[in-house]
Design an enzyme around this catalytic site. Structure first.
Site, PDB file in Angstrom:
ATOM      1  CG  ASP A   1      -5.768  -9.176  11.120  1.00 45.29           C
ATOM      2  OD1 ASP A   1      -5.741  -9.585  10.093  1.00 45.29           O
ATOM      3  OD2 ASP A   1      -4.369  -8.985  11.026  1.00 45.29           O
TER       4      ASP A   1
ATOM      5  CG  ASP B   1     -17.255 -10.064  25.164  1.00 48.16           C
ATOM      6  OD1 ASP B   1     -18.284 -10.748  24.656  1.00 48.16           O
ATOM      7  OD2 ASP B   1     -16.805  -9.678  26.367  1.00 48.16           O
TER       8      ASP B   1
ATOM      9  CG  ASP C   1     -13.949 -14.948  24.692  1.00 42.79           C
ATOM     10  OD1 ASP C   1     -14.936 -14.667  24.315  1.00 42.79           O
ATOM     11  OD2 ASP C   1     -12.716 -15.664  25.706  1.00 42.79           O
TER      12      ASP C   1
ATOM     13  CE  LYS D   1      -2.550 -12.987  11.474  1.00 47.00           C
ATOM     14  NZ  LYS D   1      -2.809 -11.577  11.378  1.00 47.00           N
TER      15      LYS D   1
ATOM     16  CE1 TYR E   1      -9.264 -19.117  24.410  1.00 51.06           C
ATOM     17  CE2 TYR E   1     -11.601 -18.994  25.411  1.00 51.06           C
ATOM     18  CZ  TYR E   1     -10.186 -18.259  24.520  1.00 51.06           C
ATOM     19  OH  TYR E   1     -10.563 -16.777  24.372  1.00 51.06           O
TER      20      TYR E   1
END
Ligand code: NAD
Length: 364
Positions: free
Chosen positions: A226, A254, A250, A194, A144
């Site tokens: 994943d 959620d 993030d 990852k 970000y």
């Protein structure tokens, strides 16, 4: 008697309604634990735009800076949506607060109470007995914020570039937050990465393993992001603390909020660079927004705001017993069958914001 200075920023919409209940619960904590909270209220968000012309007035920032923690409601609403984006409440208040106080660690518990499992979209057998997972997300680094970052014409084709960058020190500091949080809970930490694809993740995993040597009482494991997204749905009860970088956190936080079921129940904390002997300066707020659809009706669920105050006691003020007392009171009130409209089901008793707050305060 221990005394703490707290900046109270109720904000907009349901913010002031649920904040009043958090204050009521803090007053009960003062009496029971012989603590003193100096609560300094200040305007933020749309309320501050209306009164002061800016979503984060200098006076509000000053009060925050002189406090040990910020208890925040939420900001925004239809009234301010037509302002230029950079003047809108969330962008003009929350982002500068994050930047000013270096709020790098976002803690979001996804708690599904045993008596509220029907609110989870997951199959009953997966959530039976409830669950309590804490997501620790790095908030100021990664994809970000990395440079270069642009979208431009390159050789006749529009090309977008984002850059994922982590310094070892950034990984170390968020890992310490996560290990310490795990020590105060069930002592299990799952680090997300990852590492089969990303250089960032290779450094992430290596660094988290190094830091783990300082926390021998915490069991560490690693999951690719994943796979983590799947395992959290398959078996949320199998997780305690989940540690992730900014983008992965993030998305996963959620997902976890969704499977927990009810937005009005979920608190959050954003911890900053400033450390004290008692804890870390931070901003404590509900995960949800200002709920304009129900604002002013006295029916909002105050539990997310009240549990945010409990997180403040645990992570910023070094008062875990007081935090537990609040959490226990919330569980007790849920077990006794009191429900605000958002979590109501047949056979329980529907109450408004104030009655719910008063019941929790009485249970502290
Ligand atoms: P929202 O979280 O405000 O509302 C989504 C739904 O959840 C609504 O139906 C609402 O009634 C319900 N809800 C949320 N909190 C509740 C509570 N405590 N009790 C009962 N029901 C509750 O999200 P939204 O509608 O997308 O956003 C509304 C406004 O809030 C927007 O202006 C948005 O920008 C702002 N917002 C602010 C923050 C923040 O200040 N951190 C976060 C998210 C959204």
């Amino acid at each position: 008697m221990k005394s703490f200075r707290i900046a109270v920023l109720p904000g907009d919409g349901i913010g002031p309604e649920v904040m009043a209940e958090a204050r009521r619960v803090l007053a009960a904590v003062e009496t029971k634990f012989a603590l003193k909270f100096e609560l300094n209220e200040a305007r933020v968000g749309g309320a501050a735009i209306d009164a002061d012309g800016h979503a984060l007035p200098a006076e509000t920032l000053r009060i925050c800076g002189e406090s040990e923690a910020i208890l925040f409601g939420s900001v925004g609403g239809p009234k301010w949506e037509s302002l230029p984006p950079h003047e809108q409440p969330e962008r003009a208040a929350l982002l500068p607060l994050r930047k000013h106080f270096g709020l790098f660690a976002n803690l979001r518990p996804a708690i599904c109470f045993p008596k509220l499992t029907h609110a989870s979209p997951l199959r009953a057998d997966l959530v039976e007995g409830g669950f309590d997972v804490l997501c620790v997300r790095e908030l100021t680094g990664g994809l970000y914020f990395g440079q270069p970052k642009y979208c431009r014409d390159e050789n006749g084709e529009m090309t977008a570039v984002d850059t994922m960058v982590y310094k070892k020190s950034e990984i170390e500091r968020i890992a310490h937050v996560a290990f310490k949080a795990a020590q105060g809970r069930r002592k299990r930490l799952t680090s997300i990465d990852k590492a089969n694809v990303l250089e960032n993740s290779v450094l992430w995993r290596k660094t988290v393993i190094e830091i783990s040597a300082q926390y021998p009482d915490v069991t560490l494991n690693h999951l690719y992001v994943d796979n983590a997204a799947m395992q959290l749905i398959r078996n949320p009860k199998g997780f305690d603390v989940v540690l992730a970088e900014n983008l992965f956190g993030d998305i996963l936080s959620d997902e976890m909020a969704m499977i927990a079921g009810s937005l009005g129940m979920l608190p959050s904390a954003s911890l900053g660079l400033k450390e004290t002997p008692l804890g870390r300066f931070g901003l404590f707020e509900p995960s949800g927004g200002t709920a304009p659809d129900i604002a002013g009706k006295g029916i909002a669920n105050p539990i997310a705001q009240i549990l945010s105050a409990a997180m403040m006691l645990r992570y910023a003020l070094g008062e875990p017993k007081a935090a537990e007392a609040i959490e226990c009171a919330v569980r007790g009130v849920i077990d006794s069958g009191l429900r605000t409209s958002d979590i109501f089901s047949e056979g329980t008793r529907r109450v408004g914001t104030a009655e719910m707050g008063a019941a929790i305060a009485a249970g502290v």
